[in-house]
Enzyme design. Structure first.
Site, PDB file in Angstrom:
ATOM      1  CD  GLU A 125      -1.658  -2.217   1.958  1.00 54.70           C
ATOM      2  OE1 GLU A 125      -0.444  -2.393   2.244  1.00 54.70           O
ATOM      3  OE2 GLU A 125      -2.554  -3.040   2.248  1.00 54.70           O
ATOM      4  CG  PHE A 172      -9.138  -8.339  12.966  1.00 54.89           C
ATOM      5  CD1 PHE A 172      -7.840  -8.630  13.391  1.00 54.89           C
ATOM      6  CD2 PHE A 172      -9.469  -8.557  11.643  1.00 54.89           C
ATOM      7  CE1 PHE A 172      -6.902  -9.129  12.499  1.00 54.89           C
ATOM      8  CE2 PHE A 172      -8.533  -9.060  10.750  1.00 54.89           C
ATOM      9  CZ  PHE A 172      -7.250  -9.355  11.184  1.00 54.89           C
ATOM     10  CD  GLN A 173      -7.024  -6.465   8.962  1.00 53.24           C
ATOM     11  OE1 GLN A 173      -7.948  -6.361   8.179  1.00 53.24           O
ATOM     12  NE2 GLN A 173      -5.851  -6.990   8.639  1.00 53.24           N
ATOM     13  CE  LYS A 192     -17.083  -6.989   4.989  1.00 55.31           C
ATOM     14  NZ  LYS A 192     -16.785  -8.211   5.733  1.00 55.31           N
ATOM     15  CG  MET A 234      21.954  13.419   0.421  1.00 55.37           C
ATOM     16  SD  MET A 234      20.366  14.018  -0.059  1.00 55.37           S
ATOM     17  CE  MET A 234      19.634  14.211   1.523  1.00 55.37           C
TER      18      MET A 234
HETATM   19  C1  LIG Z   1      11.688   7.162   3.627  1.00 57.10           C
HETATM   20  C2  LIG Z   1      12.976   7.847   3.888  1.00 57.10           C
HETATM   21  N1  LIG Z   1      13.830   7.352   4.804  1.00 57.10           N
HETATM   22  C3  LIG Z   1      15.004   7.961   5.044  1.00 57.10           C
HETATM   23  C4  LIG Z   1      15.356   9.088   4.374  1.00 57.10           C
HETATM   24  C5  LIG Z   1      16.694   9.777   4.663  1.00 57.10           C
HETATM   25  N2  LIG Z   1      17.536   9.709   3.464  1.00 57.10           N
HETATM   26  C6  LIG Z   1      17.639  10.718   2.587  1.00 57.10           C
HETATM   27  S1  LIG Z   1      18.627  10.377   1.307  1.00 57.10           S
HETATM   28  C7  LIG Z   1      18.990   8.864   1.923  1.00 57.10           C
HETATM   29  C8  LIG Z   1      19.933   7.959   1.222  1.00 57.10           C
HETATM   30  C9  LIG Z   1      19.439   7.537  -0.082  1.00 57.10           C
HETATM   31  O1  LIG Z   1      20.268   6.518  -0.537  1.00 57.10           O
HETATM   32  P1  LIG Z   1      20.136   5.963  -1.990  1.00 57.10           P
HETATM   33  O2  LIG Z   1      18.726   5.696  -2.324  1.00 57.10           O
HETATM   34  O3  LIG Z   1      21.082   4.848  -2.163  1.00 57.10           O
HETATM   35  O4  LIG Z   1      20.541   7.199  -2.884  1.00 57.10           O
HETATM   36  P2  LIG Z   1      21.929   7.990  -3.004  1.00 57.10           P
HETATM   37  O5  LIG Z   1      21.894   9.118  -2.041  1.00 57.10           O
HETATM   38  O6  LIG Z   1      23.031   7.037  -2.715  1.00 57.10           O
HETATM   39  O7  LIG Z   1      21.889   8.467  -4.412  1.00 57.10           O
HETATM   40  C10 LIG Z   1      18.320   8.639   3.122  1.00 57.10           C
HETATM   41  C11 LIG Z   1      18.444   7.413   3.924  1.00 57.10           C
HETATM   42  C12 LIG Z   1      14.429   9.591   3.438  1.00 57.10           C
HETATM   43  N3  LIG Z   1      14.655  10.712   2.751  1.00 57.10           N
HETATM   44  N4  LIG Z   1      13.270   8.943   3.203  1.00 57.10           N
END
Ligand SMILES: Cc1ncc(C[n+]2csc(CCOP(=O)(O)OP(=O)(O)O)c2C)c(N)n1
Lengths: 545, 162
Positions: free
Chosen positions: A47, A109-110, A159, A473
């Site tokens: 989802e 439930f749910q 529902k 990042m």
């Molecule tokens: C759902 C979610 N969890 C954590 C983060 C924090 N976050 C931002 S960029 C990043 C790393 C992304 O890594 P990747 O997808 O390998 O991309 P890259 O930066 O290596 O291009 C994280 C963990 C986020 N933005 N969104």
């Protein structure tokens, strides 16, 4: 009529032809009604992807996207996507099943209080307690989602409400919500004032945001900029609202932007901000900057004016397209030759640089996006995920003409790209339109299950994955803040065989591991009529600028 | 920080109050008091919120409240110019020796004695913030045992309607 059928009828009347959903007990009646419906149901595999699909669909088509999940865990799985849409003002309607009315409040439930849980991220949410209200509620929900500042609306339907038989219904009753009357036209007095200050500006810039895209005001923006010779800077959400090939284009501002853009912004004496909220990510204008700069701020949401930047000289509440239209009726007559000369000088002094001075293994991701940009046809939608890949995509892939750029700007939600690309793919009106998703090896692993949707539906989506074996990042942030000893929890070096994943989901697989291979491989990828996973091997120390 | 009184008309839908309360909590605005009641129109309720904050915050509060779909109108009421009152019950320690003193002070404030006990008195007082505060100050030396304040509610004077 059976309420479940009536719900689908309401959706059809709103022009809905596709729903992204996942079933469950509390949605059984609605799913049963879908059997005989013309609406296409796309079964997401989690989802969490459904609101992103609906978002991509909405952005590609310029309408409202629809997603659906069952009560409890199904509903709570929607939350991140709903919040993502809320932050970026994307119109979606989320439908959730709920336990029977008599069970509400008993921790059945749910059972989950999803209207309560999504309250901060929805424009409005409805818990339907009376089936007779369905036509009104659906009409209101779509109206609220798409008008004013667009955004998500949630409808929670027990529902037993879905199972009711409704005898009297009226689909034609017009919407009338006393407390909701968005202003579209700019106040004429404010328009006059704006013209006066623009006239006396020497170094004006237009600061254009996602509001331009949402109100479909691209044409007006181009005309306004050209007629008055005002350079245009966009925010990340505004990428694509002004052709990036245009001589008056001055780049993206903020964290994802160019250095030269910031410098132009610093020098401006008037900021004409339209459809943007001047967020902390876009620009955190220093106090001195704001003190010396006149700010004209146009936004459909009055609350955005004066929220992030207090000293708004000329606020104009209204729709970007309409207000720009109003401004276009007047002659301003600016002398900005010298300013353009200055800008040319800045652009030359701080050119956009694709090269990398530090030695690296694998490919230069900037070149990947530059080449992709050169090779891709004009009719392309690029969906960027979050992370370094998003920086590179927004900086080095040029958006102009029929190109569109989607990303999760406000919430920065990893896992947005491929689900949104699926939505865009199903929404595109031109069969030849190319849909490209860009992600990291981290974000890729957040939506792997959705590859089944791509495979099953034989879509043609190109997934460009930047494989740096790191949560790039965050790792860069760790380095910036704590130095090299600060790396923790950002390692993805476990050796995943992405080629096998591609094969498992029936995607073509390509690997680009040197700069020399970029053009050849990308050409093959773009010529293929299949979905492709392109693994770009990128050095873990490749930083974003 | 300056206090501001906001008067709201809202549609009587479920969840309105939690949306409003949620807004204040999420954005870190203060609620000093909040009262809700019915109006002449059964589909509409009236909420009075007393909040404190600087001008910028107040501006945002009003805009954010207006953004809630169920909120029909938001008006700031100047308690000095408009009709604005609060209902307060206050229980004060009293002895045979000081009971009549306390009661005579209360008369100056037009507070009503609603309960007389051997060791305490309960007053009812209606008034604007400053009057209530002044009464509290006068009662303090005798010992305030407990009190309850309804929070302010108010209406504009004259023929103007919200
Ligand atoms: C759902 C979610 N969890 C954590 C983060 C924090 N976050 C931002 S960029 C990043 C790393 C992304 O890594 P990747 O997808 O390998 O991309 P890259 O930066 O290596 O291009 C994280 C963990 C986020 N933005 N969104």
């Amino acid at each position: 009529m059976l309420a479940s059928k009536l719900i689908l009828k309401c959706l059809e009347l709103e022009g809905v032809d596709t729903i992204f959903g996942y079933p469950g007990g509390a949605l059984l009646p609605l799913y049963n009604a879908l059997i005989d419906s013309d609406i296409t149901h796309v079964l997401v595999r989690n989802e969490q992807a459904a609101p992103h699909c609906a978002s991509g669909y909405a952005r590609e088509k310029g309408t409202v996207g629809v997603c659906m999940a069952t009560s409890g865990p199904g509903a709570t799985n929607l939350i991140t996507g709903i919040a993502t849409a809320y932050m970026d003002s994307i119109p979606i309607v989320a439908i959730t099943g709920q336990v029977n009315r008599a069970l509400i409040g008993t921790d059945a439930f749910q059972e989950a209080d999803i209207t309560g849980a999504t309250q901060p991220f929805t424009k409005r949410s409805y818990l339907v307690t009376n089936a007779d209200d369905l036509p009104r509620i659906f009409k209101e929900a779509f109206h609220i989602a798409r008008t004013g500042r667009p955004g998500p609306v949630l409808i929670d339907i027990p529902k037993d409400v879905q199972e009711e038989n409704i005898k009297i219904y009226d689909f034609d009753k017009p919407v009338n919500i006393v407390g909701y009357k968005p202003h579209y036209e700019g106040h004429t007095g404010q328009i006059k004032k704006a013209i006066r200050v623009i006239k006396s500006a020497k170094r004006p810039v237009i600061y254009a945001g996602g509001g331009i895209v949402l109100s479909k005001a691209e044409e007006e923006l181009i005309t306004f900029a050209e007629k008055n010779k005002i350079p245009v800077i966009t925010t990340l959400m505004g990428v694509g609202c002004f052709p990036q090939t245009h001589p008056m284009y001055c780049g993206v501002i903020g964290s994802h932007g160019y250095q030269y853009t910031s410098e132009i912004m610093e020098k401006a004496d008037l900021c004409f901000c339209v459809g943007a909220r001047m967020s902390d990510r876009g620009t955190t204008p220093s106090k001195e900057l704001i003190d010396d700069m006149i700010l004209v701020h146009i936004d459909i949401d009055p609350a955005e004016i004066g929220k992030n930047v207090y000293q708004t000289n000329i606020p104009i509440v209204g729709d970007a397209k309409i207000v720009l239209g109003q401004l276009l009726e007047k002659d301003i007559g600016l002398q900005t030759e010298q300013w353009h000369e200055e800008i040319r000088e800045i652009k030359e002094r701080i050119p956009v640089d694709y090269s990398e001075n530090i030695p690296y293994v694998g490919v230069n991701p900037k070149l990947v996006f530059k080449t992709l940009s050169d090779l891709t046809r004009e009719e392309t939608t690029l969906v960027a995920d979050v992370g370094l890949n998003q920086f590179w995509a927004s900086l080095y892939f040029k958006i102009y003409g029929g190109r569109k750029f989607f990303t999760s700007g406000g919430l920065g939600t990893m896992g947005y790209s491929v689900p949104a690309a699926i939505g865009a793919y199903l929404a595109k009106e031109n069969a030849d339109r190319q849909i490209v998703a860009v992600c990291g090896d981290g974000s890729f692993q957040m939506f792997i299950g959705e590859l089944a949707v791509i495979g099953e539906q034989k879509m043609n989506i190109k997934i460009i994955m930047i494989r740096n074996r790191k949560l790039g990042m965050v790792r860069q942030l760790q380095k910036n803040v704590y130095g090299k000893n600060g790396y923790f929890g950002t390692d993805l070096s476990f050796d995943i065989h992405f080629d096998k994943i591609a094969e498992a989901y029936d995607l073509e697989y390509y690997c680009i591991d040197s700069d020399d291979a970029i053009e050849e491989q990308l050409t093959k990828v773009l010529q293929s009529d299949q979905s492709c996973l392109v693994e770009c091997v990128v050095d873990e120390d490749f930083l974003y600028i | 920080m300056k206090k501001h009184v906001l008067s709201l008309l809202v549609e009587n839908n479920s969840g309105v109050l939690s949306r409003i309360a949620g807004l204040f909590a999420r954005r870190g605005y203060n609620i000093d008091s909040l009262t809700v009641g019915i109006t002449e129109n059964t589909k509409v309720s009236r909420i009075t919120i007393v909040t404190s904050g600087d001008e910028k915050t107040l501006e945002q509060i009003k805009k954010q409240l207006n953004k809630i779909i169920d909120v029909i109108k938001v008006l700031e009421i100047d308690p000095d110019k408009e009709v604005c009152r609060e209902l307060v019950f206050i229980k004060v320690k009293a002895t045979d020796g000081n009971r009549s003193d306390i009661i005579s002070i209360s008369k100056l404030f037009r507070a009503n004695v609603v309960d007389v006990g051997r060791e305490s008195l309960v007053f009812e007082i209606t008034g604007i913030y400053s009057k209530v505060e002044a009464f509290f100050r006068m009662m303090e030396p005798y010992g305030i045992l407990e009190f309850v304040r309804s929070g302010a509610t108010g209406l504009q004077r004259g023929k103007n309607l919200l």
